[in-house]
Design a protein around this motif. Sequence first.
Motif, PDB file in Angstrom:
ATOM      1  N   LEU A 111      13.758  10.732 -37.206  1.00  8.82           N
ATOM      2  CA  LEU A 111      13.012  10.377 -38.415  1.00  8.82           C
ATOM      3  C   LEU A 111      11.498  10.458 -38.192  1.00  8.82           C
ATOM      4  O   LEU A 111      10.762  10.948 -39.044  1.00  8.82           O
ATOM      5  CB  LEU A 111      13.409   8.978 -38.902  1.00  8.82           C
ATOM      6  CG  LEU A 111      14.803   8.849 -39.517  1.00  8.82           C
ATOM      7  CD1 LEU A 111      15.123   7.381 -39.828  1.00  8.82           C
ATOM      8  CD2 LEU A 111      14.914   9.691 -40.775  1.00  8.82           C
ATOM      9  N   VAL A 112      11.047   9.966 -37.035  1.00 10.06           N
ATOM     10  CA  VAL A 112       9.613  10.012 -36.727  1.00 10.06           C
ATOM     11  C   VAL A 112       9.148  11.461 -36.610  1.00 10.06           C
ATOM     12  O   VAL A 112       8.130  11.855 -37.201  1.00 10.06           O
ATOM     13  CB  VAL A 112       9.295   9.222 -35.439  1.00 10.06           C
ATOM     14  CG1 VAL A 112       7.890   9.515 -34.944  1.00 10.06           C
ATOM     15  CG2 VAL A 112       9.467   7.732 -35.678  1.00 10.06           C
ATOM     16  N   LEU A 113       9.902  12.282 -35.847  1.00  6.40           N
ATOM     17  CA  LEU A 113       9.528  13.694 -35.705  1.00  6.40           C
ATOM     18  C   LEU A 113       9.620  14.427 -37.033  1.00  6.40           C
ATOM     19  O   LEU A 113       8.766  15.262 -37.363  1.00  6.40           O
ATOM     20  CB  LEU A 113      10.413  14.382 -34.653  1.00  6.40           C
ATOM     21  CG  LEU A 113      10.150  13.993 -33.207  1.00  6.40           C
ATOM     22  CD1 LEU A 113      11.145  14.677 -32.282  1.00  6.40           C
ATOM     23  CD2 LEU A 113       8.726  14.356 -32.803  1.00  6.40           C
ATOM     24  N   GLY A 114      10.650  14.117 -37.811  1.00 11.94           N
ATOM     25  CA  GLY A 114      10.795  14.739 -39.127  1.00 11.94           C
ATOM     26  C   GLY A 114       9.638  14.371 -40.043  1.00 11.94           C
ATOM     27  O   GLY A 114       9.085  15.225 -40.737  1.00 11.94           O
ATOM     28  N   GLY A 115       9.261  13.111 -40.038  1.00 11.40           N
ATOM     29  CA  GLY A 115       8.133  12.658 -40.854  1.00 11.40           C
ATOM     30  C   GLY A 115       6.837  13.289 -40.417  1.00 11.40           C
ATOM     31  O   GLY A 115       6.031  13.741 -41.224  1.00 11.40           O
ATOM     32  N   CYS A 116       6.649  13.357 -39.103  1.00  5.52           N
ATOM     33  CA  CYS A 116       5.447  13.984 -38.547  1.00  5.52           C
ATOM     34  C   CYS A 116       5.435  15.474 -38.891  1.00  5.52           C
ATOM     35  O   CYS A 116       4.412  16.024 -39.279  1.00  5.52           O
ATOM     36  CB  CYS A 116       5.401  13.765 -37.037  1.00  5.52           C
ATOM     37  SG  CYS A 116       3.901  14.357 -36.250  1.00  5.52           S
ATOM     38  N   GLY A 117       6.600  16.110 -38.762  1.00  4.69           N
ATOM     39  CA  GLY A 117       6.721  17.534 -39.082  1.00  4.69           C
ATOM     40  C   GLY A 117       6.429  17.807 -40.550  1.00  4.69           C
ATOM     41  O   GLY A 117       5.721  18.752 -40.884  1.00  4.69           O
ATOM     42  N   CYS A 118       6.957  16.941 -41.432  1.00  6.11           N
ATOM     43  CA  CYS A 118       6.698  17.096 -42.878  1.00  6.11           C
ATOM     44  C   CYS A 118       5.218  16.942 -43.172  1.00  6.11           C
ATOM     45  O   CYS A 118       4.639  17.707 -43.937  1.00  6.11           O
ATOM     46  CB  CYS A 118       7.507  16.084 -43.680  1.00  6.11           C
ATOM     47  SG  CYS A 118       9.256  16.470 -43.765  1.00  6.11           S
ATOM     48  N   SER A 119       4.620  15.951 -42.556  1.00  5.94           N
ATOM     49  CA  SER A 119       3.199  15.698 -42.775  1.00  5.94           C
ATOM     50  C   SER A 119       2.358  16.881 -42.290  1.00  5.94           C
ATOM     51  O   SER A 119       1.450  17.341 -42.984  1.00  5.94           O
ATOM     52  CB  SER A 119       2.793  14.421 -42.047  1.00  5.94           C
ATOM     53  OG  SER A 119       1.407  14.228 -42.133  1.00  5.94           O
ATOM     54  N   GLN A 120       2.673  17.388 -41.105  1.00  5.15           N
ATOM     55  CA  GLN A 120       1.948  18.537 -40.554  1.00  5.15           C
ATOM     56  C   GLN A 120       2.145  19.770 -41.435  1.00  5.15           C
ATOM     57  O   GLN A 120       1.189  20.486 -41.740  1.00  5.15           O
ATOM     58  CB  GLN A 120       2.411  18.835 -39.118  1.00  5.15           C
ATOM     59  CG  GLN A 120       1.964  17.831 -38.095  1.00  5.15           C
ATOM     60  CD  GLN A 120       0.473  17.886 -37.858  1.00  5.15           C
ATOM     61  OE1 GLN A 120      -0.141  18.942 -37.872  1.00  5.15           O
ATOM     62  NE2 GLN A 120      -0.133  16.729 -37.657  1.00  5.15           N
ATOM     63  N   TYR A 121       3.384  20.009 -41.838  1.00  4.76           N
ATOM     64  CA  TYR A 121       3.693  21.177 -42.668  1.00  4.76           C
ATOM     65  C   TYR A 121       2.938  21.092 -43.996  1.00  4.76           C
ATOM     66  O   TYR A 121       2.301  22.053 -44.424  1.00  4.76           O
ATOM     67  CB  TYR A 121       5.199  21.276 -42.918  1.00  4.76           C
ATOM     68  CG  TYR A 121       5.574  22.422 -43.821  1.00  4.76           C
ATOM     69  CD1 TYR A 121       5.641  23.721 -43.325  1.00  4.76           C
ATOM     70  CD2 TYR A 121       5.826  22.219 -45.179  1.00  4.76           C
ATOM     71  CE1 TYR A 121       5.952  24.785 -44.151  1.00  4.76           C
ATOM     72  CE2 TYR A 121       6.140  23.279 -46.014  1.00  4.76           C
ATOM     73  CZ  TYR A 121       6.211  24.566 -45.494  1.00  4.76           C
ATOM     74  OH  TYR A 121       6.518  25.613 -46.310  1.00  4.76           O
ATOM     75  N   ASN A 122       2.998  19.937 -44.644  1.00  2.00           N
ATOM     76  CA  ASN A 122       2.305  19.764 -45.918  1.00  2.00           C
ATOM     77  C   ASN A 122       0.794  19.927 -45.765  1.00  2.00           C
ATOM     78  O   ASN A 122       0.131  20.494 -46.623  1.00  2.00           O
ATOM     79  CB  ASN A 122       2.640  18.419 -46.548  1.00  2.00           C
ATOM     80  CG  ASN A 122       4.067  18.366 -47.042  1.00  2.00           C
ATOM     81  OD1 ASN A 122       4.696  19.391 -47.281  1.00  2.00           O
ATOM     82  ND2 ASN A 122       4.601  17.162 -47.186  1.00  2.00           N
ATOM     83  N   GLY A 123       0.258  19.438 -44.665  1.00  5.98           N
ATOM     84  CA  GLY A 123      -1.172  19.607 -44.393  1.00  5.98           C
ATOM     85  C   GLY A 123      -1.538  21.070 -44.214  1.00  5.98           C
ATOM     86  O   GLY A 123      -2.571  21.530 -44.713  1.00  5.98           O
ATOM     87  N   LEU A 124      -0.693  21.814 -43.504  1.00  3.86           N
ATOM     88  CA  LEU A 124      -0.949  23.243 -43.311  1.00  3.86           C
ATOM     89  C   LEU A 124      -0.847  24.013 -44.628  1.00  3.86           C
ATOM     90  O   LEU A 124      -1.672  24.879 -44.920  1.00  3.86           O
ATOM     91  CB  LEU A 124       0.035  23.814 -42.279  1.00  3.86           C
ATOM     92  CG  LEU A 124      -0.213  23.390 -40.833  1.00  3.86           C
ATOM     93  CD1 LEU A 124       1.002  23.702 -39.961  1.00  3.86           C
ATOM     94  CD2 LEU A 124      -1.452  24.069 -40.272  1.00  3.86           C
TER      95      LEU A 124
END
Length: 197
Positions: free
Chosen positions: A16-29
């Motif tokens: 969940l933490v990695l998924g949330g971090c990944g979503c946040s990074q992806y959305n930022g990009l």
Amino acid sequence: MKTKNLGIIVIVGIILVLGGCGCSQYNGLVTSDQQVKQLWSNVETNYQRRTDLYNSVIKTIEGSANFEKSTLKEVIDARSKATSIQVDINDPETLAKYQAAQAQLQGAFSRLMAVAEAYPDLKTTKAFQDFQTQIEGTENRINIARKDYNAGVNAYNLKVKTFPGNLFAGMFGFHEKAYYQADPGSEKAPDIQFNIK
């Protein structure tokens, strides 16, 4: 049994933490990528404004029967080339071709304006005078738009190249974008000579 449940909870938590971090990074990009595209669109809009102004003054100049046609043809050819290049801001080569074509158009038009100054009837037309005022403002808009584009590319490239964004950028296929470069030779001061006798 408790340790097995605790292990599953820890694994799910990490996912969940990695998924949330990944979503946040992806959305930022994605957000940064879209901002760069919008800023590039602003650059193109200002170049289009300049082209439209050039078209207007070319029509005014064409109306001057005695005007030097070879210089006018050079501008028309350069304008055609500059407007035919399609830019992919993810491809530095197309950006460089576009920039070179715009520089060629600007150079040809500068020569045209120098020749036009020798025609008193042309210089006094309202359309020609309006053009000279508007083109100065347009060139300023182009410079600001290119500066804003480069600032947007810088912010985007920092996200793509810094940790942990670089991990997610590579995973999701985001790559560094090219900056708008100064025209070759523009770093040298112009050689201005006044031959006053």
